[in-house]
Write an enzyme that holds these catalytic residues in place. Structure first.
Site, PDB file in Angstrom:
ATOM      1  N   GLU A  35       0.838  -1.209   0.000  1.00 44.20           N
ATOM      2  CA  GLU A  35       0.000   0.000   0.000  1.00 44.20           C
ATOM      3  C   GLU A  35       0.868   1.252   0.000  1.00 44.20           C
ATOM      4  O   GLU A  35       1.788   1.381   0.805  1.00 44.20           O
ATOM      5  CB  GLU A  35      -0.902  -0.010   1.241  1.00 44.20           C
ATOM      6  CG  GLU A  35      -2.288   0.525   0.988  1.00 44.20           C
ATOM      7  CD  GLU A  35      -3.086  -0.350   0.024  1.00 44.20           C
ATOM      8  OE1 GLU A  35      -3.182   0.009  -1.172  1.00 44.20           O
ATOM      9  OE2 GLU A  35      -3.614  -1.376   0.461  1.00 44.20           O
ATOM     10  N   THR A  37       3.007   1.991  -2.074  1.00 44.56           N
ATOM     11  CA  THR A  37       4.323   1.690  -2.634  1.00 44.56           C
ATOM     12  C   THR A  37       4.361   1.955  -4.134  1.00 44.56           C
ATOM     13  O   THR A  37       5.435   2.116  -4.704  1.00 44.56           O
ATOM     14  CB  THR A  37       4.697   0.220  -2.384  1.00 44.56           C
ATOM     15  OG1 THR A  37       3.603  -0.617  -2.791  1.00 44.56           O
ATOM     16  CG2 THR A  37       4.996  -0.037  -0.920  1.00 44.56           C
ATOM     17  N   ASP A  38       3.200   2.009  -4.784  1.00 41.29           N
ATOM     18  CA  ASP A  38       3.187   2.081  -6.249  1.00 41.29           C
ATOM     19  C   ASP A  38       3.813   3.370  -6.772  1.00 41.29           C
ATOM     20  O   ASP A  38       4.659   3.345  -7.658  1.00 41.29           O
ATOM     21  CB  ASP A  38       1.779   1.876  -6.804  1.00 41.29           C
ATOM     22  CG  ASP A  38       0.730   2.830  -6.265  1.00 41.29           C
ATOM     23  OD1 ASP A  38       0.993   3.506  -5.239  1.00 41.29           O
ATOM     24  OD2 ASP A  38      -0.362   2.893  -6.850  1.00 41.29           O
ATOM     25  N   SER A  69     -24.984   6.276 -16.652  1.00 46.10           N
ATOM     26  CA  SER A  69     -24.707   5.260 -15.642  1.00 46.10           C
ATOM     27  C   SER A  69     -25.996   4.878 -14.936  1.00 46.10           C
ATOM     28  O   SER A  69     -26.787   5.759 -14.577  1.00 46.10           O
ATOM     29  CB  SER A  69     -23.699   5.785 -14.622  1.00 46.10           C
ATOM     30  OG  SER A  69     -23.603   4.898 -13.511  1.00 46.10           O
ATOM     31  N   GLY A 119     -16.393   4.160  -3.415  1.00 44.37           N
ATOM     32  CA  GLY A 119     -15.871   4.690  -2.165  1.00 44.37           C
ATOM     33  C   GLY A 119     -15.422   3.641  -1.176  1.00 44.37           C
ATOM     34  O   GLY A 119     -15.126   3.964  -0.031  1.00 44.37           O
ATOM     35  N   GLY A 121     -12.750   1.713  -1.596  1.00 43.38           N
ATOM     36  CA  GLY A 121     -11.329   1.437  -1.730  1.00 43.38           C
ATOM     37  C   GLY A 121     -11.045   0.216  -2.566  1.00 43.38           C
ATOM     38  O   GLY A 121      -9.978  -0.391  -2.446  1.00 43.38           O
ATOM     39  N   LEU A 122     -11.978  -0.173  -3.441  1.00 40.99           N
ATOM     40  CA  LEU A 122     -11.828  -1.362  -4.282  1.00 40.99           C
ATOM     41  C   LEU A 122     -11.617  -0.992  -5.744  1.00 40.99           C
ATOM     42  O   LEU A 122     -11.764  -1.814  -6.627  1.00 40.99           O
ATOM     43  CB  LEU A 122     -13.047  -2.270  -4.128  1.00 40.99           C
ATOM     44  CG  LEU A 122     -13.318  -2.725  -2.693  1.00 40.99           C
ATOM     45  CD1 LEU A 122     -14.609  -3.517  -2.615  1.00 40.99           C
ATOM     46  CD2 LEU A 122     -12.146  -3.558  -2.161  1.00 40.99           C
ATOM     47  N   SER A 125     -13.077   3.337  -9.727  1.00 42.36           N
ATOM     48  CA  SER A 125     -12.690   4.306 -10.760  1.00 42.36           C
ATOM     49  C   SER A 125     -11.839   3.652 -11.841  1.00 42.36           C
ATOM     50  O   SER A 125     -12.073   3.857 -13.039  1.00 42.36           O
ATOM     51  CB  SER A 125     -11.946   5.485 -10.123  1.00 42.36           C
ATOM     52  OG  SER A 125     -10.813   5.041  -9.410  1.00 42.36           O
ATOM     53  N   ASP A 169      -3.861   0.109  -9.829  1.00 45.33           N
ATOM     54  CA  ASP A 169      -5.269  -0.239  -9.986  1.00 45.33           C
ATOM     55  C   ASP A 169      -5.592  -0.620 -11.425  1.00 45.33           C
ATOM     56  O   ASP A 169      -6.277  -1.621 -11.688  1.00 45.33           O
ATOM     57  CB  ASP A 169      -6.155   0.918  -9.538  1.00 45.33           C
ATOM     58  CG  ASP A 169      -6.017   1.207  -8.058  1.00 45.33           C
ATOM     59  OD1 ASP A 169      -5.392   0.402  -7.346  1.00 45.33           O
ATOM     60  OD2 ASP A 169      -6.531   2.250  -7.614  1.00 45.33           O
TER      61      ASP A 169
END
Length: 378
Positions: A35, A37-38, A69, A119, A121-122, A125, A169
């Protein structure tokens, strides 16, 4: 399960009075470990979820991009495919379309559906960006390597949404494979598939959507990135991934905040490599302590956890889970918990009960298994 493609195609017909030319799906991702680190040129180990975003699409000959949507209250947004400016959810797919216009993409009508909680965190987007990218590439015959496509989707989010995200992601959504986690070197872009099947070892990975609002464009994420870049500058290295002697690096930094940021990034990279080694050795049952160590580092050194995540991890461990940690950018979203399958009900009850005792919104808890990456479904 991902959104039903036949139902989405039917909804597209109702919305646009024509059939779509196809339906594409891109999964959300769960980052097993690695986390923040990217963007420090480090290592990450995400896997694709069986939840995600689907896009039904058809070409238009008027040079316009129309976006709808099923999760949005508006009646759709129309912008020129050659470029523009947008706020809100539509900026994600529009940004991708604007960049792909440079490669030959034309106008399109898109209808979007998602079963991935926004929202949480998965990476809803990135899933939206990647599903849009695949759709437009197929519609207009654009041949682009998936690594290039991931970079384009990242660029869209950086430039058109204003979110300085790393490459993880989009890479996870496009490159992950079923039954594996994706080891990604964020500097070189090199990837490898690492076997990860918790059920084969009698384990279950739970995702705890803490229902605490998660947003990364409010400044905290950008602040953490800027702190890491400043620390790297002061240490004279290209990125924190290049810190080889942690003790010497910490001694060289006067700012205690920067010392904490460096300590997290360096040790988190080590944890990613350790987890990859455990998985390749088939030692899935040994992952728990690594997850918990990551959580403590994110809480205490990177300072991005939040009360609901801390309680979820603490109560899960108290109920006998092997380990757990917050995931995502921080300040809201989800946590993950690795537990013996036989203890799933106890762990669920412990977390839910702790939330109720505090008067918090009940969490949403579901199981996660590595799923395939983005693909055309019809």
């Amino acid at each position: 399960m991902s959104p039903d493609p036949s139902a989405l195609a039917a909804a597209f017909g109702e919305a646009y009075q024509r059939a779509p030319e196809g339906v594409w799906h891109a999964p959300g991702r769960l980052n097993l470990i690695g986390e923040h680190t990217d963007y420090n040129d480090g290592f990450v180990l995400p896997f694709a979820l069986d939840l995600g975003v689907s896009v039904a699409a058809a070409r238009r000959d008027d040079g316009m991009l129309h976006l709808r949507s099923l999760q949005a209250a508006d009646q759709g947004i129309t912008v020129p495919v050659k470029g523009g400016s947008l706020d809100g959810w539509a900026a994600y797919p529009a940004g991708v379309a604007w960049l792909l216009h440079e490669h030959g993409a034309g106008g399109a009508s898109l209808l979007i559906d998602s079963d991935l909680p926004a929202g949480a965190g998965l990476s809803s987007s990135a899933a939206l960006e990647c599903a849009t990218a695949l759709a437009l590439c197929d519609l207009y015959g654009i041949e682009m390597d998936r690594r290039e496509l991931a970079l384009l989707a990242q660029r869209a989010e950086n430039e058109h949404v204003g979110m300085p995200c790393g490459i993880m992601d989009q890479s996870a959504s496009l490159l992950a494979t079923d039954g594996h986690a994706l080891m990604l070197d964020c500097r070189s872009g090199l990837t490898s598939q690492v076997p990860f099947a918790p059920a084969d070892s009698g384990l279950t990975m739970l995702v705890v959507d803490t229902r605490a609002t998660h947003t990364l464009t409010g400044g905290e994420y950008a602040q953490r990135r800027a702190e890491c870049e400043e620390a790297a500058r002061l240490l004279g290295v290209p990125a924190l991934r290049d810190v080889k002697d942690l003790a010497a690096a910490l001694a060289a930094l006067a700012d205690p905040v920067l010392r904490r940021r460096v300590q997290h990034v360096v040790t988190e990279n080590h944890r990613v490599e350790a987890v990859v080694g455990l998985l390749r050795a088939g030692a899935v049952t040994e992952l728990g302590s690594m997850l918990t160590a990551s959580h403590l580092s994110l809480r205490d050194q990177f300072e991005i956890s939040w009360p609901e995540a801390d309680v979820a991890v603490e109560e899960a461990l108290r109920a006998g889970a092997r380990g757990g940690r917050m995931i995502g950018g921080g300040f809201g979203g989800s946590a993950i918990v690795l537990t013996a399958t036989e203890r799933v009900d106890e762990v669920r009850a412990a977390i839910t009960g702790a939330y109720a005792a505090r008067g918090w919104t009940p969490p949403t808890i579901f199981e996660a298994n590595p799923a395939p990456g983005a693909h055309r479904v019809s």
